[in-house]
Design an enzyme around this catalytic site. Structure first.
Site, PDB file in Angstrom:
ATOM      1  N   GLY A 169     -27.486  36.224  22.186  1.00 39.77           N
ATOM      2  CA  GLY A 169     -27.550  37.838  22.453  1.00 39.77           C
ATOM      3  C   GLY A 169     -28.181  38.112  23.614  1.00 39.77           C
ATOM      4  N   LYS A 184     -42.633  48.448   9.811  1.00 37.71           N
ATOM      5  CA  LYS A 184     -41.304  48.547  10.617  1.00 37.71           C
ATOM      6  C   LYS A 184     -40.435  49.546   9.923  1.00 37.71           C
ATOM      7  CE  LYS A 184     -39.148  45.800  13.656  1.00 37.71           C
ATOM      8  NZ  LYS A 184     -39.385  45.376  14.928  1.00 37.71           N
ATOM      9  N   GLY A 192     -29.143  41.225  24.894  1.00 34.61           N
ATOM     10  CA  GLY A 192     -29.531  42.606  25.228  1.00 34.61           C
ATOM     11  C   GLY A 192     -30.580  42.839  26.111  1.00 34.61           C
ATOM     12  N   VAL A 246     -33.952  41.742  25.822  1.00 32.51           N
ATOM     13  CA  VAL A 246     -34.527  40.791  26.052  1.00 32.51           C
ATOM     14  C   VAL A 246     -33.794  39.489  26.352  1.00 32.51           C
ATOM     15  CG1 VAL A 246     -36.339  39.184  24.676  1.00 32.51           C
ATOM     16  CG2 VAL A 246     -36.533  41.574  24.113  1.00 32.51           C
TER      17      VAL A 246
END
Ligand code: NAD
Length: 372
Positions: free
Chosen positions: A202, A104, A204, A206
Site C-alpha cells: 500500500g 469510526k 497511499g 502513509v
C-alpha cells in the site's frame, strides 16, 4: 445476517432525505461486536449515502476516529469493519494516553466514483445529528479536502486545514517508522536499516511516506499497490521491486509493513510470510485474534497495529488540548510509540502472551481504571 428493517430512532428534524437508524441491536449479532455503546446507520437514497457510525466507547472522552469510504463487498462487511475499527480506536487512544474514546465511520461507496458533494452533505447532516458523540477525521478514501468540506457543515470534524491539525498521515508514518525500528532493535539488537529488506503493502499517504523514510536510511524496498502508477513511481524513486497483489505477503524480506487495508494476516497468509517482523500502519491487520498466536508460532514479531499507527490520532488529539494545536508538542508524543512498543514486546515475552493480547490488556486496564 444483518437485516435492518425499520428505523428505531430518527434524530433529524425538518425536510431531509436522510434517515438515521440505531442499529446497535442488529450489530450485536455480527462479527466485530464488542459491547459497543452505539452503532448508527445513515441512509440517503437520493444523495447516495450509506454510512455506519460505530461508537465503541466514550469512557475516556468523545469517540474519535476517521471516516473510511470504501466499496465493501456487503453491508454486513461494512458494519464489521466499522465495529473493528472503532474498537481499535478505543485501544489506540487509551494506549497513547489520550483523553479520547473510540469511534469510526464507514461509508460504503467507491471513493473514486461515488463520492459526490451531495453524498458528503448528507453525511455532514448525520454528523450534526449525532451531536458531538462522534468526532471524525480522515481515513482511507476521505481526503483533507473532504474533511474541510464536512467541517464547513458540521462541528465535530477534526484533522482539517482550517484551524485544525491538518493531514494526520505524516505523523502516522513517522510513528510507524520509529515503531518499525523499535521492532528491529528488539529482534536484532540494532535498528540500523541499511540493507534491511522491507516489503511495504500500500503506497497511499502513509505507505509512501514510510517508503521515503526507509529509503533515506538505506532499506531495500519491495512494494505493492492496486494503483500501478504508484508502484511505478516507487520503482523509479526508491529502486523498489514491485510485486503484484498479495504476493507481497510472501516477499523474501526481513520486515513486512502492511499499509493498505486490514485482514491481511490470516490462517492462509501467515504460513507464507518470510519476514521475521510485521510492523506497518494498516488498521486491523489480524484477520482474527488467533492470527496473533499463529505469528508467534512462526517466530514472527508483531507490532500491534493500533499501537504503531497512533501518530495520526496523537496529532488530531492535540487540537483538543488547552491552548490549541501546536505541532512542536506533537512529535515528542509520537516518538513515545517506540518505547511503548518495546514495553509491549518485553511484557509479551515475560508473560508468554502475544503482543496483541498484551496491548489489548493494557488498553482495557486503562479504560477500566477510568470507568471505576
Ligand atoms: P490511503 O487511502 O492513502 O492509501 C491506501 C493505499 O493502499 C492506496 O494506495 C490503495 O491503492 C492501496 N491498497 C488498497 N488495497 C490494497 C491491496 N490489497 N494491496 C496493495 N495496495 C492496496 O490510506 P492511508 O491513509 O495511507 O492509510 C493506510 C492504512 O493505514 C489504512 O489501513 C489506514 O486505516 C491506516 N491508518 C492510517 C492513518 C493515517 O493517518 N492516514 C492513521 C492510522 C492508520
Amino acid at each position: 445476517m444483518l437485516n435492518v428493517t425499520e428505523p428505531r430512532q430518527a434524530k433529524l428534524s425538518g425536510a431531509t432525505t436522510l434517515e438515521i437508524t440505531d442499529i446497535t441491536a442488529d450489530a450485536a449479532r455480527i462479527p466485530g461486536f464488542d459491547a459497543h455503546e452505539q452503532v448508527w446507520l445513515g441512509r440517503d437514497a437520493v444523495r447516495g449515502l450509506t454510512a455506519i457510525v460505530s461508537i465503541h466507547t466514550t469512557v475516556l472522552g468523545p469517540a474519535l476516529g476517521g471516516t473510511r469510504i470504501w466499496p465493501h463487498v456487503s453491508f454486513e462487511a461494512g458494519v464489521t469493519d466499522a465495529l473493528r475499527l472503532s474498537r481499535g480506536m478505543t485501544f489506540k487512544s487509551a494506549i497513547a494516553g489520550l483523553p479520547l474514546g473510540g469511534g469510526k465511520a464507514v461509508i460504503i461507496a467507491d471513493p473514486k466514483t461515488d463520492k459526490t458533494p451531495a453524498m458528503l452533505e448528507a453525511y455532514a447532516e448525520m454528523l450534526v445529528a449525532l451531536e458531538g458523540q462522534y468526532v471524525t477525521a480522515e481515513d482511507v478514501g476521505m481526503t483533507l479536502a473532504d474533511a474541510d468540506f464536512l467541517a464547513e457543515r458540521a462541528p465535530n470534524v477534526s484533522g482539517t486545514t482550517k484551524g485544525g491539525s491538518g493531514n494526520p498521515s505524516p505523523f502516522t508514518a513517522q510513528g510507524t517508522f520509529l515503531g518499525l525500528k523499535a521492532a528491529l532493535r528488539h529482534r536484532t539488537g540494532s535498528d540500523e536499516l541499511k540493507g534491511i529488506r522491507v516489503a511495504v503493502q500500500g503506497l497511499g499517504s502513509v505507505g509512501w511516506s514510510l517508503c521515503e523514510k526507509l529509503h533515506a536510511e538505506g532499506a531495500v524496498l519491495t512494494v505493492s499497490d492496486l494503483d500501478a502508477t504508484r508502484t511505478a513511481r516507487a520503482a523509479e524513486k526508491f529502486g523498489a521491486t514491485v510485486v503484484e497483489g498479495n504476493a507481497i505477503v510472501a516477499a523474501d524480506v526481513d520486515i513486512f509493513a502492511p499499509c493498505a487495508l486490514g485482514g491481511m494476516l490470516s490462517a492462509e497468509t501467515i504460513p507464507l510470510l518470510k519476514a521475521r517482523i510485521v510492523a506497518g500502519a494498516a488498521n486491523n491487520q489480524l484477520a482474527t485474534a488467533e492470527d496473533g498466536k499463529r505469528l508467534v508460532e512462526r517466530g514472527i514479531l508483531y507490532a500491534p497495529d493500533y499501537v504503531i499507527n497512533a501518530g495520526g490520532v496523537i496529532n488530531v488529539a492535540a487540537e483538543m488540548t488547552e491552548g490549541g494545536y501546536h505541532v512542536e508538542a506533537v512529535m515528542p508524543r509520537v516518538e513515545q510509540i517506540a518505547g511503548t512498543l518495546t514495553r509491549i514486546f518485553q511484557r509479551a515475552e515475560r508473560e508468554g502472551r502475544t503482543t496483541d493480547a498484551v496491548a489489548e490488556a493494557m488498553a482495557r486496564e486503562i479504560v477500566e481504571a477510568a470507568w471505576t
